[in-house]
Design an enzyme around this catalytic site. Structure first.
Site, PDB file in Angstrom:
ATOM      1  N   ASP A  59       0.819  -1.212   0.000  1.00  0.00           N
ATOM      2  CA  ASP A  59       0.000   0.000   0.000  1.00  0.00           C
ATOM      3  C   ASP A  59       0.857   1.268   0.000  1.00  0.00           C
ATOM      4  OD1 ASP A  59       0.986  -0.247   2.549  1.00  0.00           O
ATOM      5  OD2 ASP A  59      -0.963  -0.374   3.546  1.00  0.00           O
ATOM      6  N   ASP A 137       6.794  -4.648  12.454  1.00  0.00           N
ATOM      7  CA  ASP A 137       7.484  -3.384  12.736  1.00  0.00           C
ATOM      8  C   ASP A 137       7.677  -3.196  14.244  1.00  0.00           C
ATOM      9  OD1 ASP A 137       4.740  -3.231  12.927  1.00  0.00           O
ATOM     10  OD2 ASP A 137       4.579  -1.232  12.062  1.00  0.00           O
TER      11      ASP A 137
END
Length: 203
Positions: A59, A137
């Site tokens: 994205d 992350d």
């Protein structure tokens, strides 16, 4: 040869779409610019393994100088063992927080930025066996993975979140309030290079 062929359903005609790819194609989709994104699942030749790994998300949009940015900074990961990644993302990259003309300014950061980043093959081999199924992350920011190492990140991001990034655990609020407001490098032809005007600062 790693290649992609195009099938026209109406006529049944098969044409060559792309060939001599640097890796094995795995998934393809249109970009917002009328071009295509192609995922490469593996290097084309096992006898010439890649020395670097770039991790991205589907994205994201990328700046024209993204790959020259990574290419020019790759040597730092070999020269300085206290570094473990080069990120294309500035978490504080809103227009009011950055110098809009400082496209060569870089920072060392204890905080893992994520959103398009590069590491060495050696670091990937360290992380891959224990890579998590999600929220990687946050996982990368844990002391067990970071081990006191730092990342390079830019003053001006080289990647930006597309509208496809609106979905998430916040229901789009984080995208509206934060991600959609980030500024990233859009000047085509202004490729990144390391020179005497390149600054690396402590963050």
């Amino acid at each position: 040869m790693a290649r992609i062929k195009k099938l026209t359903i109406a006529s049944g005609k098969i044409e060559m779409f792309a060939f001599n790819l640097p890796g094995l194609p795995d998934n393809i989709r249109r970009s917002g610019r009328g071009t295509y994104w192609v995922g490469l699942a593996a290097t084309r030749s096992a006898t010439h393994p890649s020395t670097s790994v770039i991790i991205t998300e589907d994205d994201l949009d990328i700046a024209p100088d993204l790959f020259s940015y990574f290419l020019n900074l790759r040597y730092l990961l070999e020269k300085d063992k206290t570094l473990w990644c080069v990120s294309a993302w500035n978490d504080n990259g809103k227009p009011g927080n950055i110098d809009r003309i400082a496209n060569t300014k870089l920072y060392r950061s204890d905080f893992f930025p994520g959103l398009e980043w590069m590491m060495t093959r050696r670091t990937w081999q360290e992380l891959e066996p224990k890579w998590p199924g999600g929220f990687w992350d946050d996982w990368m920011r844990e002391p067990e993975q970071r081990k006191g190492r730092q990342c390079i990140r830019p003053e001006i991001s080289r990647t930006g979140m597309t509208k496809d990034g609106r979905k998430g655990v916040s229901g789009g609020r984080f995208f509206r309030n934060h991600l959609s407001k980030m500024l990233y490098q859009l000047h085509i032809g202004n490729l990144f290079s390391v020179s005497s005007n390149t600054h690396i600062l402590l963050s």
